[in-house]
Each structure stands twice: as C-alpha cells, then as structure tokens.
Design an enzyme around this catalytic site. Structure first.
Site, PDB file in Angstrom:
ATOM      1  N   ASN A 108     -10.679  -3.254  -6.385  1.00  0.00           N
ATOM      2  CA  ASN A 108      -9.969  -2.252  -7.051  1.00  0.00           C
ATOM      3  C   ASN A 108     -10.623  -2.122  -8.353  1.00  0.00           C
ATOM      4  OD1 ASN A 108      -6.435  -3.291  -6.222  1.00  0.00           O
ATOM      5  ND2 ASN A 108      -7.755  -1.896  -5.230  1.00  0.00           N
ATOM      6  N   ASP A 163       0.941  -1.152   0.016  1.00  0.00           N
ATOM      7  CA  ASP A 163      -0.052  -0.189   0.041  1.00  0.00           C
ATOM      8  C   ASP A 163       0.737   1.205  -0.074  1.00  0.00           C
ATOM      9  OD1 ASP A 163      -2.188   1.507   0.062  1.00  0.00           O
ATOM     10  OD2 ASP A 163      -2.693   0.891   2.032  1.00  0.00           O
TER      11      ASP A 163
HETATM   12  C1  FPP Z   1      -1.878   0.285  -3.373  1.00  0.00           C
HETATM   13  O1  FPP Z   1      -1.403   1.599  -3.390  1.00  0.00           O
HETATM   14  C2  FPP Z   1      -1.295  -0.310  -4.400  1.00  0.00           C
HETATM   15  C3  FPP Z   1      -2.070  -1.221  -5.363  1.00  0.00           C
HETATM   16  C4  FPP Z   1      -3.635  -1.023  -5.370  1.00  0.00           C
HETATM   17  C5  FPP Z   1      -1.580  -1.811  -6.534  1.00  0.00           C
HETATM   18  C6  FPP Z   1      -0.381  -2.683  -6.214  1.00  0.00           C
HETATM   19  C7  FPP Z   1       0.471  -2.904  -7.535  1.00  0.00           C
HETATM   20  C8  FPP Z   1       1.748  -3.087  -7.556  1.00  0.00           C
HETATM   21  C9  FPP Z   1       2.862  -2.672  -6.550  1.00  0.00           C
HETATM   22  C10 FPP Z   1       2.377  -2.740  -9.096  1.00  0.00           C
HETATM   23  C11 FPP Z   1       1.965  -4.010  -9.710  1.00  0.00           C
HETATM   24  C12 FPP Z   1       2.341  -5.383  -8.983  1.00  0.00           C
HETATM   25  C13 FPP Z   1       3.219  -6.494  -9.656  1.00  0.00           C
HETATM   26  C14 FPP Z   1       3.042  -7.709  -8.592  1.00  0.00           C
HETATM   27  C15 FPP Z   1       3.827  -6.430 -10.807  1.00  0.00           C
HETATM   28  P1  FPP Z   1      -2.568   2.774  -3.550  1.00  0.00           P
HETATM   29  O2  FPP Z   1      -2.601   3.075  -5.076  1.00  0.00           O
HETATM   30  O3  FPP Z   1      -3.833   2.488  -2.986  1.00  0.00           O
HETATM   31  O4  FPP Z   1      -1.688   3.806  -2.708  1.00  0.00           O
HETATM   32  P2  FPP Z   1      -2.437   5.122  -1.925  1.00  0.00           P
HETATM   33  O5  FPP Z   1      -3.374   4.338  -0.724  1.00  0.00           O
HETATM   34  O6  FPP Z   1      -1.228   5.831  -1.366  1.00  0.00           O
HETATM   35  O7  FPP Z   1      -3.297   5.937  -3.082  1.00  0.00           O
END
Ligand code: FPP
Length: 246
Positions: A74, A26
C-alpha cells in the site's frame, strides 16, 4: 424484579464452529466514488465498519478476528492517501483502545509495524501492552503486512537459530515455521473473507490460508457489518472441511 443476566455468548463453542476469521477489507474507494466523495471518506466509513464488525466478532464468539488494514504494497498509493490511512489508524487506536480493554479484547498487530513512524510504533506497543493480559478475543490488525515478507522474516529467524546451533536443519518442519510467523500464538485460520467482489488473496495470510475456507462477497467494506459477518459464518457452517482427507 429479578435482573435478567445477559447471556454469555462466548461461554459455549459457537454453532458456526469458527475460531479465527480474517478479512481483506476492500472497496472503500469505490464506496466513496459511488457517493462522489473523496477516497478518505470511504476509509473513514471503513473504520466505522471495523468497529461494528469487531463488536459482532465478540458477540459471535470468535476467538480471533484479523483485519488487513495496510499492506506492505500500500506504500505505492499517493502519499496523501498513505498519510490519511495512518492518521485514521492512529486515531482508531487512541479512541477505541479503552473500549477494547473494557470488553476484555486483546489487540494484536501482525506485519512489520516496527518500520512505521516511531510515534505510531510507541502508540501500538502501549495499546498492545494495555490489553495483553485480557482473556477475551483477539483483534489482530495487519499493518505493513505482506505474507511473503512475513515468510521471509520467519526464514531469517530460523536461519539465525540454525547458525547459533539452537535448531537442526532436519528439525525445520511446519511447526517450526508456524512458530516464527507473526500469527504464532493465534488460532488456526478458519475463514478468510474478501469484500468488494475481488477474488484474490493479495499477499494476505498465504501460509495460514492453506486450509481456510474462502468467502467472497460483492459488498463494499463500508457496508459490511455484524449481520454480514453472521451471514459469512452461516455459509462457513455449511462447508464440508476435509483438510485433504475424505
Ligand atoms: C481497501 O479499499 C482498503 C484499504 C487499503 C484500507 C483498509 C483500511 C480501513 C478499513 C481503515 C483503517 C483500518 C482500521 C483497522 C482502523 P480500497 O481503497 O482499495 O478500495 P477500492 O479498491 O474500492 O479503491
């Protein structure tokens, strides 16, 4: 000069004692915002962190590392962000599968990934098949994953087996449910990490986390690396796990 053999860090049981670590990755969006960058830049940096942490997991002797990449919730994000995330996943599998294979890693996907775009499903199935016979650690990526959905799908399969007469109702126990989850053949979950300071499970591995240790860090996911994983495992080593006993 005699060549020095590289130590095989996976040969003995690792000192931290953890077999399976899962991470709620996250904070990509906040990482980007702090730098006045678009959210996709945070996700791109998040993929780099995935690479570092996957390599470290192997060096640290883990049997399995499960990463929450895309939840069944998501889809509520703007279409452009969903498309960016799917593009990054596609690119990651295409570009990294040979390194995984060369290192003996097995790629697994948990979650209802079959509902994704057919070309991505084909790519995933090919990548899993390519690494299926490897004997090294498992990198499991949770895609279109929600723990409640996973349990619903397991319940449906159990109901089908009961209807077919393959399973008696009184034989439905913890093992029967375990066996129908997406994680059926993975080691029990030892440690669940969440980055970015949030302290909730967000529908991730709810069944498997029954006796897992929880570790929350304020670090944003793109800043997480092998050293941070080793730090979490040090903290895990100090925990007193009682599994309901004394
Ligand atoms: C949460 O950060 C992260 C996600 C919803 C996606 C995670 C994806 C990756 C790390 C990249 C792709 C993965 C792989 C395995 C290649 P957020 O966007 O919710 O962050 P925030 O809460 O700060 O807005």
């Amino acid at each position: 000069m005699a060549s020095q053999a590289k130590p095989d860090l996976t040969a003995a049981a690792p000192v931290h004692g953890a077999r399976h670590v899962a991470i709620i990755m996250d904070g990509n969006g906040r990482w980007a915002k702090k730098r006045l960058l678009p959210r996709v830049a945070g996700h791109r940096a998040g993929v780099e962190a995935v690479r570092k942490v996957a390599r470290a997991a192997q060096d640290l002797g883990l049997e399995c590392l499960t990463l929450y990449a895309f939840s069944s919730e998501n889809w509520k994000r703007p279409a452009s962000e969903v498309s960016d995330l799917m593009g990054l996943l596609r690119h990651f599998i295409q570009s990294d599968i040979e390194e995984f294979h060369a290192n003996g890693v097995r790629l697994r996907i948990i979650g209802n990934y079959r509902a994704l775009d057919p070309s991505l499903v084909e790519l995933i199935d090919g990548a899993m098949a390519r690494t299926a016979a490897n004997t090294g650690p498992v990198i499991a990526i949770a895609l279109n994953y929600g723990a409640q959905d996973e349990m619903v799908r397991a319940a449906q399969r159990i109901a089908e087996r009961v209807a077919k007469g393959e399973l008696a109702t009184q034989d439905i126990g913890i093992d029967a449910i375990d066996a129908e989850l997406d994680t059926a053949d993975l080691p029990p979950l030892d440690l669940l990490i969440r980055t970015s300071g949030e302290q909730r499970l967000s529908n991730f591995m709810l069944w498997q986390a029954a006796y897992a240790e929880l570790y929350f860090t304020d670090m944003l996911w793109p800043d997480f690396d092998g050293r941070a994983l080793a730090g979490a495992l040090d903290a895990f080593r100090m925990r007193d796990r009682r599994f309901g006993g004394l």
